[in-house]
Design a protein around this motif. Structure first.
Motif, PDB file in Angstrom:
ATOM      1  N   GLU A 130       0.827  -1.220   0.000  1.00 58.17           N
ATOM      2  CA  GLU A 130       0.000   0.000   0.000  1.00 58.17           C
ATOM      3  C   GLU A 130       0.852   1.256   0.000  1.00 58.17           C
ATOM      4  OE1 GLU A 130      -2.867  -0.083   3.118  1.00 58.17           O
ATOM      5  OE2 GLU A 130      -3.907  -1.805   2.226  1.00 58.17           O
ATOM      6  N   PHE A 131       0.344   2.297  -0.659  1.00 56.88           N
ATOM      7  CA  PHE A 131       0.973   3.613  -0.601  1.00 56.88           C
ATOM      8  C   PHE A 131       0.575   4.254   0.723  1.00 56.88           C
ATOM      9  CE2 PHE A 131       0.353   2.952  -5.237  1.00 56.88           C
ATOM     10  CZ  PHE A 131       1.672   3.062  -5.631  1.00 56.88           C
ATOM     11  N   PRO A 132       1.359   5.179   1.275  1.00 59.14           N
ATOM     12  CA  PRO A 132       2.683   5.565   0.797  1.00 59.14           C
ATOM     13  C   PRO A 132       3.742   4.592   1.309  1.00 59.14           C
ATOM     14  CG  PRO A 132       2.143   6.850   2.738  1.00 59.14           C
ATOM     15  CD  PRO A 132       0.956   5.958   2.479  1.00 59.14           C
ATOM     16  N   PHE A 133       4.899   4.585   0.642  1.00 56.97           N
ATOM     17  CA  PHE A 133       6.029   3.821   1.168  1.00 56.97           C
ATOM     18  C   PHE A 133       7.332   4.539   0.864  1.00 56.97           C
ATOM     19  CE2 PHE A 133       5.043   1.834  -3.020  1.00 56.97           C
ATOM     20  CZ  PHE A 133       6.269   1.953  -3.668  1.00 56.97           C
ATOM     21  N   LEU A 134       8.355   4.126   1.608  1.00 54.31           N
ATOM     22  CA  LEU A 134       9.687   4.678   1.386  1.00 54.31           C
ATOM     23  C   LEU A 134      10.433   3.683   0.497  1.00 54.31           C
ATOM     24  CD1 LEU A 134      11.629   6.963   2.498  1.00 54.31           C
ATOM     25  CD2 LEU A 134      12.409   5.242   4.135  1.00 54.31           C
ATOM     26  N   ALA A 135      11.145   4.174  -0.508  1.00 56.46           N
ATOM     27  CA  ALA A 135      11.891   3.255  -1.381  1.00 56.46           C
ATOM     28  C   ALA A 135      13.373   3.621  -1.390  1.00 56.46           C
ATOM     29  CB  ALA A 135      11.339   3.309  -2.805  1.00 56.46           C
ATOM     30  N   THR A 257      18.085   5.381   5.742  1.00 57.30           N
ATOM     31  CA  THR A 257      16.738   4.887   5.422  1.00 57.30           C
ATOM     32  C   THR A 257      15.831   4.938   6.655  1.00 57.30           C
ATOM     33  OG1 THR A 257      17.727   3.437   3.771  1.00 57.30           O
ATOM     34  CG2 THR A 257      15.465   2.947   4.406  1.00 57.30           C
ATOM     35  N   ILE A 258      16.368   4.509   7.784  1.00 59.22           N
ATOM     36  CA  ILE A 258      15.550   4.496   9.008  1.00 59.22           C
ATOM     37  C   ILE A 258      15.256   5.936   9.451  1.00 59.22           C
ATOM     38  CG2 ILE A 258      15.536   3.816  11.463  1.00 59.22           C
ATOM     39  CD1 ILE A 258      15.055   1.483   9.426  1.00 59.22           C
ATOM     40  N   HIS A 259      16.230   6.804   9.275  1.00 57.53           N
ATOM     41  CA  HIS A 259      16.033   8.215   9.606  1.00 57.53           C
ATOM     42  C   HIS A 259      14.880   8.793   8.766  1.00 57.53           C
ATOM     43  CE1 HIS A 259      16.971  12.170  10.923  1.00 57.53           C
ATOM     44  NE2 HIS A 259      17.495  12.580   9.780  1.00 57.53           N
ATOM     45  N   ALA A 260      14.891   8.476   7.477  1.00 55.26           N
ATOM     46  CA  ALA A 260      13.817   8.958   6.591  1.00 55.26           C
ATOM     47  C   ALA A 260      12.485   8.305   6.960  1.00 55.26           C
ATOM     48  CB  ALA A 260      14.162   8.645   5.131  1.00 55.26           C
ATOM     49  N   ALA A 261      12.531   7.035   7.305  1.00 58.20           N
ATOM     50  CA  ALA A 261      11.294   6.327   7.674  1.00 58.20           C
ATOM     51  C   ALA A 261      10.668   6.971   8.906  1.00 58.20           C
ATOM     52  CB  ALA A 261      11.591   4.854   7.924  1.00 58.20           C
ATOM     53  N   ARG A 262      11.520   7.363   9.841  1.00 59.89           N
ATOM     54  CA  ARG A 262      11.019   8.033  11.058  1.00 59.89           C
ATOM     55  C   ARG A 262      10.400   9.381  10.697  1.00 59.89           C
ATOM     56  NH1 ARG A 262      15.498   6.488  14.602  1.00 59.89           N
ATOM     57  NH2 ARG A 262      14.673   4.985  16.090  1.00 59.89           N
ATOM     58  N   ARG A 263      11.138  10.144   9.892  1.00 60.61           N
ATOM     59  CA  ARG A 263      10.691  11.496   9.525  1.00 60.61           C
ATOM     60  C   ARG A 263       9.332  11.448   8.821  1.00 60.61           C
ATOM     61  NH1 ARG A 263      13.477  15.970   7.298  1.00 60.61           N
ATOM     62  NH2 ARG A 263      15.057  15.584   8.879  1.00 60.61           N
ATOM     63  N   ALA A 288      16.379  -3.188  11.948  1.00 57.56           N
ATOM     64  CA  ALA A 288      16.195  -1.775  12.288  1.00 57.56           C
ATOM     65  C   ALA A 288      14.752  -1.338  12.041  1.00 57.56           C
ATOM     66  CB  ALA A 288      17.155  -0.918  11.463  1.00 57.56           C
ATOM     67  N   ALA A 289      14.149  -1.844  10.957  1.00 56.22           N
ATOM     68  CA  ALA A 289      12.762  -1.472  10.640  1.00 56.22           C
ATOM     69  C   ALA A 289      11.815  -2.017  11.706  1.00 56.22           C
ATOM     70  CB  ALA A 289      12.386  -2.006   9.263  1.00 56.22           C
ATOM     71  N   GLN A 290      12.106  -3.229  12.151  1.00 60.02           N
ATOM     72  CA  GLN A 290      11.259  -3.844  13.174  1.00 60.02           C
ATOM     73  C   GLN A 290      11.218  -2.967  14.433  1.00 60.02           C
ATOM     74  OE1 GLN A 290      12.573  -7.794  14.059  1.00 60.02           O
ATOM     75  NE2 GLN A 290      10.513  -8.605  13.815  1.00 60.02           N
ATOM     76  N   ARG A 291      12.378  -2.394  14.766  1.00 58.48           N
ATOM     77  CA  ARG A 291      12.463  -1.563  15.979  1.00 58.48           C
ATOM     78  C   ARG A 291      11.581  -0.329  15.885  1.00 58.48           C
ATOM     79  NH1 ARG A 291      17.957  -3.170  16.270  1.00 58.48           N
ATOM     80  NH2 ARG A 291      18.700  -1.359  15.133  1.00 58.48           N
ATOM     81  N   ILE A 292      11.291   0.157  14.660  1.00 56.87           N
ATOM     82  CA  ILE A 292      10.421   1.340  14.544  1.00 56.87           C
ATOM     83  C   ILE A 292       9.025   0.940  14.035  1.00 56.87           C
ATOM     84  CG2 ILE A 292      12.315   2.990  14.220  1.00 56.87           C
ATOM     85  CD1 ILE A 292      11.456   3.033  11.192  1.00 56.87           C
TER      86      ILE A 292
END
Ligand code: KG4
Ligand code: ZN
Length: 363
Positions: A130-135, A257-263, A288-292
């Motif tokens: 599903e949108f949105p996503f980070l690529a 990537t994780i920084h952007a995912a958080r933002r 790292a993704a699991q942690r956020i």
């Protein structure tokens, strides 16, 4: 936007893979890829040899894609072809083949941006994505982060200012005498090494930017090798060297990537392009993704490496958005990646990647 499903025959020849695929919507009916081996002896892709190898392979590869799909050309609704970015000679083979086929069959042709293909390849792996996503698009030619709201709205958050991550893997592997392409060799050797054995730079790690830079790492490795191993790198030092180099590259990719995912409060992260095959990158990104609380979509290798299925998928969305009539003109052209300046930098930083954010799904 029409709800119609089109059957698309797609062609991709932007670098050293001759690829063709048939897709129906997000379903891949065939995905044929012919990897050129001629470049191995030269330690990198030789553009002229790539064009010639494409010329030899293109017709059989396209025929194979139709055979594997169990379809004849009469059952195809539209053609698609990568027009940018890439090596000009390589792109031209695919573009001209598609135009020739269109003249003979009267099928529409959808021009597709290669980076968009990588960005949306996650939908081939997970059609329910599903949108949105980070690529994160990370390959031999590109390293860039995109915030993707839908097929029309892509925002480039950052990209490499010099070498792509895959290029860093390849160039450092060449310094270590590991052959081309070097990413898989470094990955394999790193599994037996200590990632803390050597300290290498992690450029822009804590800077407030989503840009990347990998050329300093290559220079640091070269300097260190000259100082520490003036007689040549002994085989028993390779695992630690590879593990330390890989850690430096993966640290930056995961951190940014994780920084952007958080933002952006991303719930899903797609990692695409050849470097996403790296086992340490896959492991660390998932952890790292699991942690956020985010999910990582890692397309299988045949959708990650340069392939035509991803080009067909983007073309299908364009057809649904604009309709086949928008693609009757054969006036589109091949647009190469801008050449680097003598200082080793692209004339405009990541001009190639930027195209993806501006092109969207326009015809
Ligand atoms: O997407 P791709 O097939 O072609 C480009 O568009 O560049 O990516 C090829 C790149 C090469 O630089 C190769 O060394 C790298 O992907 N690669 C890897 C691994 N497998 C391929 N890098 C690190 N670890 C791997 N396992
Ligand atoms: Zn690519």
């Amino acid at each position: 936007m029409s709800a119609q499903t089109y059957t698309v025959l797609a062609i991709e020849t932007s670098c050293d893979e001759t690829a063709a695929a048939v897709v129906r919507g997000r379903t891949v009916l065939s995905n044929v890829m012919h990897s050129q081996t001629v470049h191995r002896t030269y330690g990198g892709v030789v553009p002229e040899l790539a064009s010639r190898a494409h010329l030899r392979a293109i017709a059989p590869v396209v025929r194979q894609a139709l055979t594997d799909a169990g379809l004849s050309i009469r059952q195809i609704d539209a053609l698609a072809v990568t027009t940018q970015p890439g090596l000009i000679g390589s792109l031209l083979v695919g573009v001209n083949f598609a135009k020739g086929l269109a003249l003979r069959t009267r099928l529409p042709v959808v021009p597709v941006n290669h980076i968009e293909g990588h960005i949306f390849s996650g939908l081939l792996e997970d059609p329910a994505l599903e949108f949105p996503f980070l690529a994160l698009v990370v390959s031999g030619g590109h390293t860039a982060l995109f915030w993707v709201e839908d097929f029309q709205r892509l925002t480039l958050l950052g990209s490499t200012r010099d070498d792509a991550a895959g290029e860093a893997f390849d160039k450092i592997a060449s310094l270590l005498g590991l052959g081309y392409p070097g990413g898989p060799a470094i990955d394999r050797l790193a599994a037996q090494g200590n990632p803390r054995a050597y300290t290498f730079p992690r450029a822009l790690l804590t800077e407030p930017t989503f840009d990347f830079s990998f050329s300093g790492l290559k220079t640091a490795v070269r300097g260190m090798l000259q100082r520490t191993f003036p007689e040549g790198v002994p085989a028993d030092a390779l695992p630690d060297l590879c593990a330390s180099v890989q850690a430096a590259i993966v640290d930056v990719l995961v951190h940014k990537t994780i920084h952007a995912a958080r933002r952006y409060r991303a719930r899903t992260i797609v990692v695409a392009g050849g470097v996403s095959a790296n086992s340490e990158l896959r492991r660390r990104m998932q952890e790292a993704a699991q942690r956020i609380g985010a999910r990582v979509v890692l397309p299988r290798l045949s959708y990650c490496l340069d392939n035509a299925a991803m080009i067909g998928l983007v073309a299908h969305e364009k057809l649904r958005f604009h309709g086949p009539a928008a693609y009757r003109q054969l006036t589109f052209i091949a647009i190469p990646t801008p050449l680097r300046s003598p200082h080793g930098r692209k004339p405009s930083p990541a001009a190639a990647e930027t195209t993806a954010s501006t092109v969207g799904v326009q015809p």
